[in-house]
Every structure is written in C-alpha cells, then in structure tokens.
Design an enzyme around this catalytic site. Sequence first.
Site, mmCIF file in Angstrom:
data_model
loop_
_atom_site.group_PDB
_atom_site.id
_atom_site.type_symbol
_atom_site.label_atom_id
_atom_site.label_comp_id
_atom_site.label_asym_id
_atom_site.label_seq_id
_atom_site.Cartn_x
_atom_site.Cartn_y
_atom_site.Cartn_z
ATOM 1 N N TRP A 16 -9.169 1.145 12.142
ATOM 2 C CA TRP A 16 -7.988 0.190 11.548
ATOM 3 C C TRP A 16 -6.929 -0.139 12.697
ATOM 4 C CZ3 TRP A 16 -3.509 3.074 8.452
ATOM 5 C CH2 TRP A 16 -2.722 1.770 7.791
ATOM 6 N N GLN A 51 -6.146 -2.436 -2.225
ATOM 7 C CA GLN A 51 -5.359 -0.972 -2.083
ATOM 8 C C GLN A 51 -4.604 -0.274 -3.010
ATOM 9 O OE1 GLN A 51 -5.053 -3.847 -0.541
ATOM 10 N NE2 GLN A 51 -4.818 -3.735 1.880
ATOM 11 N N THR A 101 0.768 -1.228 0.060
ATOM 12 C CA THR A 101 0.095 -0.048 0.023
ATOM 13 C C THR A 101 1.058 1.217 -0.036
ATOM 14 O OG1 THR A 101 -1.782 -1.296 1.317
ATOM 15 C CG2 THR A 101 -1.674 1.262 1.107
ATOM 16 N N ASP A 139 -12.183 2.731 2.790
ATOM 17 C CA ASP A 139 -11.216 3.508 3.876
ATOM 18 C C ASP A 139 -10.316 4.494 3.080
ATOM 19 O OD1 ASP A 139 -11.860 1.405 5.627
ATOM 20 O OD2 ASP A 139 -10.074 0.024 4.955
ATOM 21 N N ARG A 159 -13.982 3.307 10.296
ATOM 22 C CA ARG A 159 -13.910 2.107 11.096
ATOM 23 C C ARG A 159 -12.330 1.984 11.743
ATOM 24 N NH1 ARG A 159 -12.911 -3.223 7.089
ATOM 25 N NH2 ARG A 159 -11.786 -2.269 5.588
ATOM 26 N N GLN A 190 -10.236 2.227 -3.203
ATOM 27 C CA GLN A 190 -9.831 1.750 -2.048
ATOM 28 C C GLN A 190 -8.401 2.358 -1.718
ATOM 29 O OE1 GLN A 190 -9.829 -2.444 -1.114
ATOM 30 N NE2 GLN A 190 -8.709 -2.284 0.900
ATOM 31 N N ASP A 191 -8.207 3.095 -0.607
ATOM 32 C CA ASP A 191 -7.107 3.798 0.090
ATOM 33 C C ASP A 191 -6.708 4.852 -1.067
ATOM 34 O OD1 ASP A 191 -7.331 1.781 2.030
ATOM 35 O OD2 ASP A 191 -5.460 1.034 1.653
#
Length: 520
Positions: free
Chosen positions: A428, A314, A284, A358, A426, A336-337
Amino acid sequence: MAIKLELFAIFMLSLSFFSSTILASDSGDVNWWCDKTPYPAPCKYFMSHGGHKYNAPKKKSEFQKMAMQVAMERALTAQSHNKWLGSKCRNEREKAAWADCLKQYQDTIQQLNQTLDPATKCTDFDQQTWLSTALTNLDTCRAGFVELGVSDFVLPLMSNNVSKLISNSLAMKNDIPEKHTYKEGFPSWVKAGDRRLLQSTSTAAKANLVVAQDGSGNYKTIKAAIEAAAKRSGSGRYVIHVKKGVYKENIEIGNKMKNIMLVGDGLRNTIITGSRSVGGGFTTFNSATVAVTGEGFIARGITFRNTAGPQNHQAVALRSGSDLSVFYQCSFEGYQDTLYVHSQRQFYKECYIYGTVDFIFGNAAVVLQNCMIYARRPMDKQKNVVTAQGRTDPNQNTGISIHNSRVMAATDLKPVLSSFKTYLGRPWKEYSRTVYLGTYLDTLVDSAGWLEWDGNFALNTLYYGEYKNFGPGSSTSGRVKWRGYRVITSATEASKFSVANFIAGQSWLPATGVPFRSGL
C-alpha cells in the site's frame, strides 16, 4: 471562484517566500545537522524562523529534541489554520475528509506532546512508536480526501511541512537496540492485574459496568456505558461487561479514555455491528464500527462486524490506534479493509479475521499470534489480498507480523476457489513491511505469494518475508522475485518480528493476562 484564486495566490506566495528565505538563512551548525535529515530545507527554515531561534546542538539527541519541538510548533500552527478551512468545504465529502483531518492533527499534537514531555519518561522505543504514529495520522488525513475524490481544493490549502519535520525527527533515532524480557508468555507491557483479568473466567463478575439489551445491566447500549466511563475519576483499568446480543452501534473510544476493557460473552454471542463505508460517503478512517485510540485498550470475547458488503468497498469493522492494546479471542468480520491496525503497538491473540481485499491493513507495529485468517468470496474479477501494510518512512518501527497462525478459505470461498486468486499482501505504501512466521498457508494462497500494488511501485523498498511456514500454499519456489521480498532463513532475522522484539511485548503484555509466545 475569486475566493479560490485568492487562496491559491496566498498559498503560492507563501511557497516563494519559503524558498527565498531558506537561501538567506544561516544558522551555523544547525544547518550541518539539518543536512543529515531527509528534508534539510524545511529543517533549516523553521529552525531559524520559528517561534524562537535554535542554538547549534552538541549531540544527536539534542538535535532530535529540537526537531521534535519544531514539528510540534508547526503542527499547532497547521491545526489552527485547518480549523479555519471548515467553512471553505464545498460539499459533504470535503467536510467528512476535513473533519477527519482535524482529529488526526489533534492526535499528532498529542503524540508529539507526550514524546517531548519530560514527565512521560519515554524509552527510545516509545518515542519511535509515537513519532511513527504522528506521521501515520497525517498520511491518513491526506488519504481521506483522495478516496472521497475531493483532493483538488481543500487538500492543497492544508499543505504544510509537518510530515517532513516529523520524518526528520524519526531519522535521528537512536540505533541502540532495546532488550526486552518476557513474563508468563505476554509482552511485558501487560501488567499483572490485566493478565489476571484476561485469563480469568470470571472477569465479567469484576465489571465496573454491565451492558445488557434486556435491561438487566446498567445500560442497554455500549455507547451509553462508554459515555459513563468517560466521567470516571482516574485512569486505572475499567471493565465493561457487554452481555450477549447484537449491538447495532458505531462506537468511538477516544484518546482521553485510557485502560478501558470490553468483555463479551464470547465472540459468537456478543456482536457489535455497523455498516458505514466509503461507498456510503464515509472515509475509510471513519467507516469503523468500533474505533479506539485510548491507550491500553483490551477486548475479549467480542465480534466486531461491518455489514456494508463488498460492493461498498472500504468498510472497517475495527480501527485501533490504541497504544499497547490487546484483542483476545475476538472476531473481525467484513470484506474490504476489515481490520484497520492504524497505528501504535498492538497484539492479537486467538482471533478470527474475515475479509477479501486488504483486510488486515494499516501502519501499527502489530503481532497477530495464533489467529485464524479467512479469505471470503470477493466480487467478480476481484483478487483477495490478506494484508496491505502502510509504512511510508523507512525509520518507522511499524509492520504486520503474523505468527503461528492459519490462512484459509472461508466457507463461501471454498466452492469457487479456482475462480479467485488470494495473495499474502501488497504494498500500500513505499516501505510496506509484512512477515509470516511459522504460519499454515492453505491451498488458496497463489504460488506467487504477493501482489503488486501499481506496476513497480515499492517493489525494491518494501520488506516482505516468510519464515518456516507450512501447508500446501507455503512453497516459496514460485514466489515473486522482487528485491524487497525474502525467504527468511535466519532465526535471528525472523526474531526481529517476534512479540518480544517487534512490539516490546515483554514490557506490557504480561499485565494483560493474555497468553503469548515472546520468541519464535
């Protein structure tokens, strides 16, 4: 196999030596101080068995300095040990995670070094920021092995006590709150010259270098301009004008490159795009289209994009670990990310952020003000989650503060809104901290507001807050009942997450010229 067993034996032997010598060590009052830390055992051991023996300190600040010195010694030892592990990597994925770790350790050493350097004249707030970053770097190192599915072999060999020693230093923080002043609507770390550059319509005319794909500038690629900027003398503000165009590049602006400013021709016109992802074999951390760690970075009028798509998981558009960095009128596009607010103090103003899972994540102390946050259509059976904040230690001064912004559905999500749930965040990591202040929450936000990460993990230790939000998704009556979640009713509590208090914005933002609101 023989090498593997031999290395494991050395590792176990060093552990048993470590535990037996702790029992034997007796450093008088140093032990008394060590007992006040979260991890007394490595503290006692390394205070008496390091490069030099430490005398008992008289006050907390002296002990904290000693704790930081011990952490620094161990980080240097770990870094030289880790270099040797490169040849032990068995495949490309292990090598990718290992290479990230070498960078992370190097950065950690730099953070500890500037914290200890008397010439830096750092404040308590600086110190807490840099120690928080040092700890985040090592968490990121470990995460790379896990997400690439190669945590069984090289990662245990990298085990050391550096993270615990940094946590001990963080725990010795000064409890005196800092007062910060504001000037012309910016955190005070933004100096007058930078403030003028950000607000000026003719910033591009003041550029040190121009990038243009049509050959009308100094360079045709941003990468070439960054390489040229690295050779400049001094570390004053250096402006690179990136003319309109779609630049397919992966760019890294490293630690040594301070005060770089990228000015685009507007977020619709200047686009930097890449497609690295975890699905494609990158960590990531290393999937970012643009990654910045040099202090004082500023970007204006640019889109940062990652086109890997939701199926590659990610995939970061921008990663910032740049202390005192500012992003003004920029856009961040991914799934994502998308936006990795990795570490340090950061400020985002009038930006657009698009993603699914996220998509604003990391462990910086960051304020996003007057931003448009758009959830996109995720993959089938996925849920959208706006934030995943990564605080691992209760003494880190980090968190995500979303102020005066809007959370809405992107055009591809609107027609299928009833098929996908969207949450504000959320946890992590164990001490995840996120607040929404005076922000418009549209119908897409689920009535529960927040989502579990894994069962009961972090529900009691996180800090999630909402203060005076409005819009159809803002009702708190159906919100989660976790111990760590709160509806903030006190302006005093909410103001801890303002630009002034949360990122000491008054001391650095005014110089950038980005307009900001210091209080609520």
